[in-house]
Design an enzyme around this catalytic site. Structure first.
Site, mmCIF file in Angstrom:
data_model
loop_
_atom_site.group_PDB
_atom_site.id
_atom_site.type_symbol
_atom_site.label_atom_id
_atom_site.label_comp_id
_atom_site.label_asym_id
_atom_site.label_seq_id
_atom_site.Cartn_x
_atom_site.Cartn_y
_atom_site.Cartn_z
ATOM 1 N N ASP A 170 86.573 59.275 72.337
ATOM 2 C CA ASP A 170 86.051 58.408 73.405
ATOM 3 C C ASP A 170 85.723 57.028 72.843
ATOM 4 O O ASP A 170 84.651 56.474 73.089
ATOM 5 C CB ASP A 170 84.832 59.065 74.060
ATOM 6 C CG ASP A 170 84.498 58.452 75.421
ATOM 7 O OD1 ASP A 170 85.275 57.597 75.909
ATOM 8 O OD2 ASP A 170 83.462 58.824 75.989
ATOM 9 N N GLY B 183 69.726 53.913 77.847
ATOM 10 C CA GLY B 183 70.982 54.177 78.549
ATOM 11 C C GLY B 183 71.146 55.654 78.837
ATOM 12 O O GLY B 183 70.402 56.491 78.329
ATOM 13 N N LYS C 146 68.210 60.332 71.328
ATOM 14 C CA LYS C 146 69.088 60.930 72.336
ATOM 15 C C LYS C 146 68.523 62.287 72.713
ATOM 16 O O LYS C 146 68.135 63.069 71.843
ATOM 17 C CB LYS C 146 70.478 61.068 71.722
ATOM 18 C CG LYS C 146 71.558 61.430 72.699
ATOM 19 C CD LYS C 146 72.925 61.242 72.041
ATOM 20 C CE LYS C 146 74.037 61.576 73.009
ATOM 21 N NZ LYS C 146 75.355 61.254 72.448
ATOM 22 N N ARG D 196 81.940 50.647 75.310
ATOM 23 C CA ARG D 196 80.643 51.215 75.719
ATOM 24 C C ARG D 196 80.051 52.142 74.660
ATOM 25 O O ARG D 196 78.857 52.422 74.658
ATOM 26 C CB ARG D 196 80.760 51.955 77.063
ATOM 27 C CG ARG D 196 81.688 53.148 77.005
ATOM 28 C CD ARG D 196 81.871 53.894 78.315
ATOM 29 N NE ARG D 196 82.947 54.865 78.137
ATOM 30 C CZ ARG D 196 84.242 54.596 78.261
ATOM 31 N NH1 ARG D 196 84.624 53.391 78.620
ATOM 32 N NH2 ARG D 196 85.157 55.511 78.020
ATOM 33 N N ASN D 197 80.912 52.651 73.761
ATOM 34 C CA ASN D 197 80.460 53.551 72.693
ATOM 35 C C ASN D 197 80.395 52.882 71.322
ATOM 36 O O ASN D 197 80.396 53.546 70.291
ATOM 37 C CB ASN D 197 81.359 54.788 72.627
ATOM 38 C CG ASN D 197 81.134 55.698 73.811
ATOM 39 O OD1 ASN D 197 80.024 55.774 74.336
ATOM 40 N ND2 ASN D 197 82.186 56.367 74.251
ATOM 41 N N GLY E 152 73.571 58.997 78.778
ATOM 42 C CA GLY E 152 74.746 59.547 78.117
ATOM 43 C C GLY E 152 75.449 60.551 79.011
ATOM 44 O O GLY E 152 75.149 60.639 80.201
ATOM 45 N N ALA E 153 76.376 61.294 78.433
ATOM 46 C CA ALA E 153 77.160 62.262 79.189
ATOM 47 C C ALA E 153 76.264 63.376 79.733
ATOM 48 O O ALA E 153 76.396 63.794 80.870
ATOM 49 C CB ALA E 153 78.257 62.838 78.316
ATOM 50 N N PHE E 154 75.345 63.846 78.908
ATOM 51 C CA PHE E 154 74.488 64.935 79.390
ATOM 52 C C PHE E 154 73.029 64.708 79.025
ATOM 53 O O PHE E 154 72.310 65.612 78.644
ATOM 54 C CB PHE E 154 74.983 66.305 78.906
ATOM 55 C CG PHE E 154 75.422 66.343 77.463
ATOM 56 C CD1 PHE E 154 74.489 66.447 76.457
ATOM 57 C CD2 PHE E 154 76.779 66.281 77.133
ATOM 58 C CE1 PHE E 154 74.884 66.487 75.132
ATOM 59 C CE2 PHE E 154 77.178 66.317 75.807
ATOM 60 C CZ PHE E 154 76.238 66.417 74.803
ATOM 61 N N GLY E 155 72.582 63.464 79.161
ATOM 62 C CA GLY E 155 71.188 63.175 78.897
ATOM 63 C C GLY E 155 70.939 61.685 78.856
ATOM 64 O O GLY E 155 71.719 60.908 79.378
ATOM 65 N N VAL E 156 69.814 61.301 78.248
ATOM 66 C CA VAL E 156 69.501 59.876 78.140
ATOM 67 C C VAL E 156 69.240 59.500 76.687
ATOM 68 O O VAL E 156 68.962 60.357 75.844
ATOM 69 C CB VAL E 156 68.254 59.464 78.967
ATOM 70 C CG1 VAL E 156 68.547 59.546 80.452
ATOM 71 C CG2 VAL E 156 67.038 60.282 78.585
ATOM 72 N N VAL E 157 69.320 58.206 76.426
ATOM 73 C CA VAL E 157 68.932 57.659 75.134
ATOM 74 C C VAL E 157 67.718 56.781 75.379
ATOM 75 O O VAL E 157 67.711 55.939 76.283
ATOM 76 C CB VAL E 157 70.075 56.822 74.502
ATOM 77 C CG1 VAL E 157 69.630 56.245 73.153
ATOM 78 C CG2 VAL E 157 71.334 57.661 74.321
ATOM 79 N N ASP F 54 78.319 57.801 69.060
ATOM 80 C CA ASP F 54 78.836 58.988 69.746
ATOM 81 C C ASP F 54 79.998 59.673 69.041
ATOM 82 O O ASP F 54 80.744 60.419 69.660
ATOM 83 C CB ASP F 54 79.234 58.665 71.197
ATOM 84 C CG ASP F 54 78.003 58.440 72.078
ATOM 85 O OD1 ASP F 54 77.028 59.188 71.896
ATOM 86 O OD2 ASP F 54 78.020 57.533 72.906
HETATM 87 N N1 ADE Z 1 71.932 52.713 73.293
HETATM 88 C C1 ADE Z 1 72.427 53.897 72.947
HETATM 89 N N2 ADE Z 1 72.243 54.118 71.653
HETATM 90 C C2 ADE Z 1 71.601 53.040 71.156
HETATM 91 C C3 ADE Z 1 71.164 52.651 69.858
HETATM 92 N N3 ADE Z 1 71.332 53.445 68.803
HETATM 93 N N4 ADE Z 1 70.577 51.458 69.725
HETATM 94 C C4 ADE Z 1 70.422 50.665 70.777
HETATM 95 N N5 ADE Z 1 70.818 50.952 72.013
HETATM 96 C C5 ADE Z 1 71.408 52.140 72.204
#
Ligand code: ADE
Length: 323
Positions: free
Chosen positions: A184, A32, A57, A188-189, A34-39, A202
Site C-alpha cells: 500500500d 488520523g 496506533k 498517504r502512507n 487507519g484501516a482498523f483504528g486510529v492514530v 504502515d
Molecule cells: N499520522 C500517522 N502516523 C503518524 C506519525 N507517526 N507521526 C505523525 N503523524 C502521523
C-alpha cells in the site's frame, strides 16, 4: 490476559523488551484514522526520564478476531525490521491490556497532506500575482504575507521533490532487501519529519514474500485501485515489482503536489484502461526523464520494471544535476 471472543491479545505476540508500561504513555489528540483504528499523538517517558513525542496506533472498539490478528502481526513485523532512517521506527508496544503500537512522531504529517498544502500556497500566490511562474509566485506570496521561514521551507522546490522521491526509494530498497512487500505504498502512507526527512509508514502491514497471503483479503471497496499494479488487480499478485508500480504512482503524486491519480477516471474504469495500454499522461512541470521513470514502473510485465536500487540510483543522478 484479557480476552476478546476467542482470541487473546497475547496469543500471537511475545511480551519482550519492546513492552511499554502504559503509565509512561500519555495519549493525546487524534492524528488520523487507519484501516482498523486510529492514530493518536502522545508522549512517552523513556528510560532516561525524557518525554518524547510519539504516534500511537490503536485498534477501534470491538475489533474482529481478524483485526486483532493483523494488528499483532503488524507489531511483530515492526519488531523484526531493524532501524532505517527512511522507515518509521518502532518505539515500543503495549500488548497486555489492550494493543498499542508506539512509533516515532513525524512532525509534518503525511506526505499527501504536506504536498497539498504546498500546492494550495502556490495556487494562492499564483492567483494573487497573476503569474504562473512557480519560483516567482512563491517569492511574491512570501513577500505579501510575510510568511515565516518554516512556512516558506514547506514549499518544496523541484529538487526537494526529487529528494522526497529518492528517500522513499531508499526506504523501499531496504524493505525489499528484507523480502518485505509493502502493498500500500502511496503518499498517504509516507510521513514527513523534521527537516523534511521522509519515512515510510504502515510497512508492518506488509507480508513476507514467502508468506502465503491467506489472511490478506481486504474488501473490494477498500482496495487502493489507483496505486495497484495490473497483476495485483487481475490475479491478486503482490511482489516487490508491484510495489515498484505503486512507487511510479507515488512519483506522479509528488510531481503533481498531491493530486489524485487518474483524475476524472472512475475506479471502475481504471483496470480496463490499463489493460489496453493506457497510462497517465506526463504532468505539467514534470521532466521527460522523470516521466520516463514513471512509465517504466508501469510496464505490464513485472520483471521489466526497474528495481528499487535502479530507481534510487536514477534519482541520485537526477538530484546531482541540481547542485
Ligand atoms: N499520522 C500517522 N502516523 C503518524 C506519525 N507517526 N507521526 C505523525 N503523524 C502521523
Amino acid at each position: 490476559t484479557s480476552t476478546i471472543s476467542t482470541i487473546t491479545f497475547s496469543d500471537n505476540i511475545k511480551v519482550d523488551e519492546w513492552e511499554i508500561d502504559t503509565n509512561k504513555l500519555a495519549i493525546k489528540e487524534v492524528l488520523g484514522g487507519g484501516a482498523f483504528g486510529v492514530v493518536r499523538k502522545g508522549w512517552y517517558t523513556d528510560a532516561k526520564g525524557q518525554e518524547i513525542e510519539v504516534a500511537i496506533k490503536m485498534l477501534r472498539d470491538n475489533p474482529t478476531d481478524e483485526e486483532i490478528r493483523q494488528f499483532q502481526q503488524e507489531i511483530e513485523i515492526m519488531k523484526s525490521v531493524p532501524l532505517h532512517p527512511h522507515l518509521v521506527s518502532l518505539i515500543g508496544c503495549v500488548t497486555k491490556q489492550n494493543l498499542l503500537l508506539v512509533v516515532e512522531y513525524c512532525s509534518k504529517g503525511d506526505l499527501q497532506t504536506f504536498l497539498r498544502a504546498a500546492s494550495d500556497k502556490i495556487l494562492k500566490a499564483t492567483l494573487l500575482n497573476q503569474d504562473t511562474d512557480y519560483e516567482k509566485s512563491k517569492y511574491v506570496f512570501n513577500k505579501m504575507y510575510e510568511i515565516n521561514e518554516v512556512d516558506f521551507q514547506d514549499i518544496p522546490l523541484p529538487k526537494d521533490l526529487i529528494s522526497i522521491a529518492r528517500q522513499v526509494a531508499l526506504g523501499m530498497e531496504y524493505l525489499s532487501s528484507l523480502k518485505l512487500i509493502h502493498r500500500d505504498l502511496a503518499a498517504r502512507n509516507v510521513l514527513v519529519s523534521d527537516n523534511n526527512i521522509i519515512k515510510i509508514s504502515d510497512f508492518g502491514l506488509s507480508r513476507d514474500v514467502y508468506y502465503n497471503n491467506i489472511y490478506y483479503k481486504p474488501s473490494p471497496g477498500k482496495l487502493p485501485i489507483r496505486w495497484m499494479a495490473l497483476e495485483s488487480m487481475t490475479h491478486q499478485i503482490y511482489t516487490t515489482q508491484s510495489d515498484v508500480w505503486s512507487f511510479g504512482v507515488l512519483l506522479w503524486e509528488i510531481v503533481t503536489l498531491g493530486s489524485t491519480p487518474y483524475p476524472g477516471v472512475s475506479t471502475q474504469e481504471i483496470l480496463g484502461m490499463l489493460k489496453i495500454g493506457y497510462r497517465m499522461k506526463k504532468p505539467d512541470n514534470c521532466s521527460a526523464e522523470l516521466y520516463d521513470i514513471m512509465c517504466n514502473c508501469w510496464k505490464p510485465a513485472p520483471m521489466e520494471r526497474p528495481s528499487f536500487t535502479a530507481l534510487r540510483r536514477a534519482l541520485d543522478d537526477m538530484l546531482a544535476t541540481f547542485s
